[in-house]
Motif scaffolding. Structure first.
Motif, PDB file in Angstrom:
ATOM      1  N   ILE A  20       0.825  -1.081  -0.013  1.00 25.65           N
ATOM      2  CA  ILE A  20       0.087  -0.004   0.032  1.00 25.65           C
ATOM      3  C   ILE A  20       0.999   1.074   0.087  1.00 25.65           C
ATOM      4  O   ILE A  20       1.427   1.532   1.002  1.00 25.65           O
ATOM      5  CB  ILE A  20      -0.869  -0.041   1.197  1.00 25.65           C
ATOM      6  CG1 ILE A  20      -1.695  -1.178   1.274  1.00 25.65           C
ATOM      7  CG2 ILE A  20      -1.632   1.242   1.315  1.00 25.65           C
ATOM      8  CD1 ILE A  20      -2.604  -1.336   2.451  1.00 25.65           C
ATOM      9  N   VAL A  21       1.097   1.766  -1.235  1.00 23.58           N
ATOM     10  CA  VAL A  21       1.987   3.041  -1.338  1.00 23.58           C
ATOM     11  C   VAL A  21       1.399   4.083  -1.960  1.00 23.58           C
ATOM     12  O   VAL A  21       0.739   3.986  -3.224  1.00 23.58           O
ATOM     13  CB  VAL A  21       3.313   2.378  -1.988  1.00 23.58           C
ATOM     14  CG1 VAL A  21       4.170   3.520  -2.490  1.00 23.58           C
ATOM     15  CG2 VAL A  21       4.089   1.117  -1.560  1.00 23.58           C
ATOM     16  N   SER A  22       1.338   5.263  -1.361  1.00 19.26           N
ATOM     17  CA  SER A  22       0.867   6.426  -2.122  1.00 19.26           C
ATOM     18  C   SER A  22       1.523   6.626  -3.269  1.00 19.26           C
ATOM     19  O   SER A  22       2.768   6.546  -3.547  1.00 19.26           O
ATOM     20  CB  SER A  22       1.110   7.457  -1.014  1.00 19.26           C
ATOM     21  OG  SER A  22       0.369   7.426  -0.015  1.00 19.26           O
ATOM     22  N   GLY A  23       0.838   7.211  -4.454  1.00 17.57           N
ATOM     23  CA  GLY A  23       1.237   7.146  -5.736  1.00 17.57           C
ATOM     24  C   GLY A  23       1.250   5.984  -6.607  1.00 17.57           C
ATOM     25  O   GLY A  23       1.933   6.228  -7.698  1.00 17.57           O
ATOM     26  N   ILE A  42      -3.337   4.604  -5.360  1.00 18.35           N
ATOM     27  CA  ILE A  42      -3.402   4.978  -4.104  1.00 18.35           C
ATOM     28  C   ILE A  42      -2.796   6.393  -3.654  1.00 18.35           C
ATOM     29  O   ILE A  42      -2.036   6.718  -3.692  1.00 18.35           O
ATOM     30  CB  ILE A  42      -2.936   3.816  -3.350  1.00 18.35           C
ATOM     31  CG1 ILE A  42      -3.288   2.524  -3.417  1.00 18.35           C
ATOM     32  CG2 ILE A  42      -2.829   4.405  -1.807  1.00 18.35           C
ATOM     33  CD1 ILE A  42      -2.346   1.303  -2.811  1.00 18.35           C
ATOM     34  N   MET A  43      -3.899   6.941  -3.237  1.00 21.91           N
ATOM     35  CA  MET A  43      -3.536   8.556  -2.773  1.00 21.91           C
ATOM     36  C   MET A  43      -3.460   8.488  -1.491  1.00 21.91           C
ATOM     37  O   MET A  43      -3.646   7.684  -0.581  1.00 21.91           O
ATOM     38  CB  MET A  43      -4.793   9.506  -3.203  1.00 21.91           C
ATOM     39  CG  MET A  43      -5.064   9.640  -4.523  1.00 21.91           C
ATOM     40  SD  MET A  43      -3.861  10.148  -5.823  1.00 21.91           S
ATOM     41  CE  MET A  43      -3.639  11.628  -5.297  1.00 21.91           C
ATOM     42  N   PRO A  44      -2.595   9.654  -0.972  1.00 25.17           N
ATOM     43  CA  PRO A  44      -2.170   9.503   0.657  1.00 25.17           C
ATOM     44  C   PRO A  44      -3.518   9.242   1.424  1.00 25.17           C
ATOM     45  O   PRO A  44      -3.392   8.627   2.447  1.00 25.17           O
ATOM     46  CB  PRO A  44      -1.829  10.921   0.519  1.00 25.17           C
ATOM     47  CG  PRO A  44      -1.128  11.197  -0.526  1.00 25.17           C
ATOM     48  CD  PRO A  44      -2.205  10.667  -1.600  1.00 25.17           C
ATOM     49  N   ALA A  45      -4.696  10.017   1.204  1.00 22.48           N
ATOM     50  CA  ALA A  45      -5.933   9.843   2.147  1.00 22.48           C
ATOM     51  C   ALA A  45      -6.240   8.235   2.085  1.00 22.48           C
ATOM     52  O   ALA A  45      -6.762   7.911   2.963  1.00 22.48           O
ATOM     53  CB  ALA A  45      -7.040  10.514   1.541  1.00 22.48           C
ATOM     54  N   ASP A  46      -6.253   7.586   1.007  1.00 23.51           N
ATOM     55  CA  ASP A  46      -6.599   6.210   0.559  1.00 23.51           C
ATOM     56  C   ASP A  46      -5.491   5.532   1.765  1.00 23.51           C
ATOM     57  O   ASP A  46      -5.920   4.375   2.363  1.00 23.51           O
ATOM     58  CB  ASP A  46      -6.428   5.625  -0.747  1.00 23.51           C
ATOM     59  CG  ASP A  46      -7.272   6.508  -1.575  1.00 23.51           C
ATOM     60  OD1 ASP A  46      -8.388   6.811  -1.350  1.00 23.51           O
ATOM     61  OD2 ASP A  46      -6.897   6.621  -2.979  1.00 23.51           O
ATOM     62  N   ALA A  47      -4.357   5.650   1.446  1.00 22.39           N
ATOM     63  CA  ALA A  47      -3.283   4.899   2.502  1.00 22.39           C
ATOM     64  C   ALA A  47      -3.719   5.257   3.813  1.00 22.39           C
ATOM     65  O   ALA A  47      -3.556   3.884   4.681  1.00 22.39           O
ATOM     66  CB  ALA A  47      -1.797   5.113   1.965  1.00 22.39           C
ATOM     67  N   LYS A  48      -3.849   6.256   4.314  1.00 21.90           N
ATOM     68  CA  LYS A  48      -4.283   6.624   5.622  1.00 21.90           C
ATOM     69  C   LYS A  48      -5.757   5.596   6.045  1.00 21.90           C
ATOM     70  O   LYS A  48      -5.447   5.060   7.224  1.00 21.90           O
ATOM     71  CB  LYS A  48      -4.373   8.017   6.171  1.00 21.90           C
ATOM     72  CG  LYS A  48      -4.638   8.370   7.461  1.00 21.90           C
ATOM     73  CD  LYS A  48      -5.028   9.592   7.621  1.00 21.90           C
ATOM     74  CE  LYS A  48      -5.321  10.114   8.964  1.00 21.90           C
ATOM     75  NZ  LYS A  48      -6.040   9.153   9.949  1.00 21.90           N
ATOM     76  N   TYR A  50      -6.494   2.956   4.687  1.00 23.51           N
ATOM     77  CA  TYR A  50      -6.172   1.421   4.771  1.00 23.51           C
ATOM     78  C   TYR A  50      -5.480   1.191   6.143  1.00 23.51           C
ATOM     79  O   TYR A  50      -5.922   0.083   6.765  1.00 23.51           O
ATOM     80  CB  TYR A  50      -5.316   0.940   3.515  1.00 23.51           C
ATOM     81  CG  TYR A  50      -6.243   0.925   2.304  1.00 23.51           C
ATOM     82  CD1 TYR A  50      -7.519   0.707   2.270  1.00 23.51           C
ATOM     83  CD2 TYR A  50      -5.570   1.500   1.054  1.00 23.51           C
ATOM     84  CE1 TYR A  50      -8.198   0.933   0.985  1.00 23.51           C
ATOM     85  CE2 TYR A  50      -6.234   1.476  -0.212  1.00 23.51           C
ATOM     86  CZ  TYR A  50      -7.582   1.066  -0.168  1.00 23.51           C
ATOM     87  OH  TYR A  50      -8.170   1.214  -1.332  1.00 23.51           O
TER      88      TYR A  50
END
Length: 64
Positions: A20-23, A42-48, A50
C-alpha cells in the motif's frame, strides 16, 4: 475498496505481501513476483484509510 476486501483478495491469491504505497497501484507479492492490481492509484488519504482500518481490525490504538 476496504482493507478487509484487500486482505481477502490477498489470501485467495496466496499473496505473501501487500503493498500500500501512495502514488502507486495496490500491489501483491504472489509466488515471489510483485503484481499491481487495478487502475486506481493509491492517494495519501487512501493509504491512511487502509492503515486506520488495519489498526481497527487489530483492535490497536492509532499511534501517529
Amino acid at each position: 475498496m476496504s482493507i478487509r476486501k484487500i486482505l481477502e483478495d490477498a489470501v485467495k491469491a496466496k499473496a505473501s505481501d501487500i503493498f500500500i504505497v501512495s502514488g502507486a497501484k495496490l500491489g501483491y507479492r504472489i509466488a515471489g513476483k510483485i503484481t499491481q492490481e487495478g487502475e486506481k492509484i493509491i492517494m495519501p488519504a487512501d493509504a491512511k484509510k487502509y492503515i486506520d482500518e488495519i489498526f481497527e481490525l487489530a483492535n490497536l490504538p492509532k499511534t501517529y
